[in-house]
Design an enzyme around this catalytic site. Structure first.
Site, PDB file in Angstrom:
ATOM      1  N   HIS A   9     -59.390 -16.239  43.393  1.00  0.00           N
ATOM      2  CA  HIS A   9     -59.469 -16.397  41.935  1.00  0.00           C
ATOM      3  C   HIS A   9     -60.737 -15.749  41.384  1.00  0.00           C
ATOM      4  O   HIS A   9     -61.711 -15.507  42.104  1.00  0.00           O
ATOM      5  CB  HIS A   9     -59.430 -17.880  41.564  1.00  0.00           C
ATOM      6  CG  HIS A   9     -60.606 -18.655  42.083  1.00  0.00           C
ATOM      7  ND1 HIS A   9     -61.861 -18.588  41.518  1.00  0.00           N
ATOM      8  CD2 HIS A   9     -60.724 -19.502  43.126  1.00  0.00           C
ATOM      9  CE1 HIS A   9     -62.698 -19.368  42.170  1.00  0.00           C
ATOM     10  NE2 HIS A   9     -62.032 -19.926  43.161  1.00  0.00           N
ATOM     11  N   GLU A  79     -58.355 -25.317  47.879  1.00  0.00           N
ATOM     12  CA  GLU A  79     -59.580 -25.067  48.625  1.00  0.00           C
ATOM     13  C   GLU A  79     -59.898 -26.239  49.539  1.00  0.00           C
ATOM     14  O   GLU A  79     -59.383 -27.354  49.368  1.00  0.00           O
ATOM     15  CB  GLU A  79     -60.737 -24.816  47.641  1.00  0.00           C
ATOM     16  CG  GLU A  79     -62.092 -24.520  48.249  1.00  0.00           C
ATOM     17  CD  GLU A  79     -62.125 -23.285  49.148  1.00  0.00           C
ATOM     18  OE1 GLU A  79     -61.457 -23.304  50.210  1.00  0.00           O
ATOM     19  OE2 GLU A  79     -62.846 -22.321  48.799  1.00  0.00           O
TER      20      GLU A  79
END
Length: 207
Positions: A9, A79
């Site tokens: 990202h 994550e």
């Protein structure tokens, strides 16, 4: 066999400051949005059979700005849950725990929203992702009867490193040997002579 494009990202305030952002949903900065848009040029020449993303907003927004369509949220692409280290920088962690190294020492438990994960748990999630993606790449069991093709995932820095080394068949701890992907960059996991390889890493938008 198709290729697996792994996108980190775009920049957030926490990636800029070096804070560990596991499950905290930090939004993209203006620079992060610009980098995500810049990826569209690199991705335009590919026809993706499937696109998967971490469900966090910074990843889904990156996928949108990069021009990816049909994005499916996959919680296994979240994550690493940093537990009690959520929001801290490496320097802050080492001030309390001298010599700390994530890949060797892991994290400590946090609160109910950030219980923390072991590296083995993170690796198990990436293995599950790869188990679902490999049939799409080789066309063996894509669910639609089509040929194999490229697949894209939009995820996070540490998760992407574990995903890449597990693609290579290495131990998850070997992720420390792979450079941390910068925000808004991509890697390409491929095969050469039938063996897994990394054909690109930390690649930015086209000039």
């Amino acid at each position: 066999m198709g290729e697996l494009v792994v996108i980190r990202h775009g920049q957030t305030e926490w990636s800029l400051s070096g804070q560990h952002a596991g499950r905290t949903d930090v939004g993209l900065t203006a620079a992060g949005e610009a980098a995500a848009r810049g990826l569209a040029g690199r991705l335009a020449g590919r026809r993706f059979r499937a696109v998967f993303s971490s469900p966090l907003g910074r990843a889904m927004r990156t996928a949108e700005l990069a021009g990816l369509v049909g994005v499916e949220a996959d919680p296994d692409l979240l994550e690493w849950d940093y537990g009690g280290y959520e929001g801290l920088t490496a320097e802050q962690i080492r001030a309390a725990r001298p010599g700390w190294e994530l890949w060797r020492d892991g994290v400590v438990p946090g609160d109910a929203e950030h219980p923390g994960e072991t590296l083995a748990q993170v690796a198990a999630r990436t293995d599950a992702v790869l188990g679902r993606i490999r049939p799409l790449l080789d066309g063996g069991d894509g669910g639609d009867g089509g040929d194999g093709g490229d697949v894209a995932v939009v995820a996070h820095g540490h998760l992407a490193r574990v995903l890449a080394v597990r693609w290579l068949g290495l131990d998850a701890a070997d992720s420390r040997l792979l450079g941390h992907p910068h925000p808004g960059t991509l890697g390409v996991l491929a095969t050469e002579d039938g063996l897994p390889c990394i054909s690109a890493w930390n690649a930015r938008e086209t000039a």
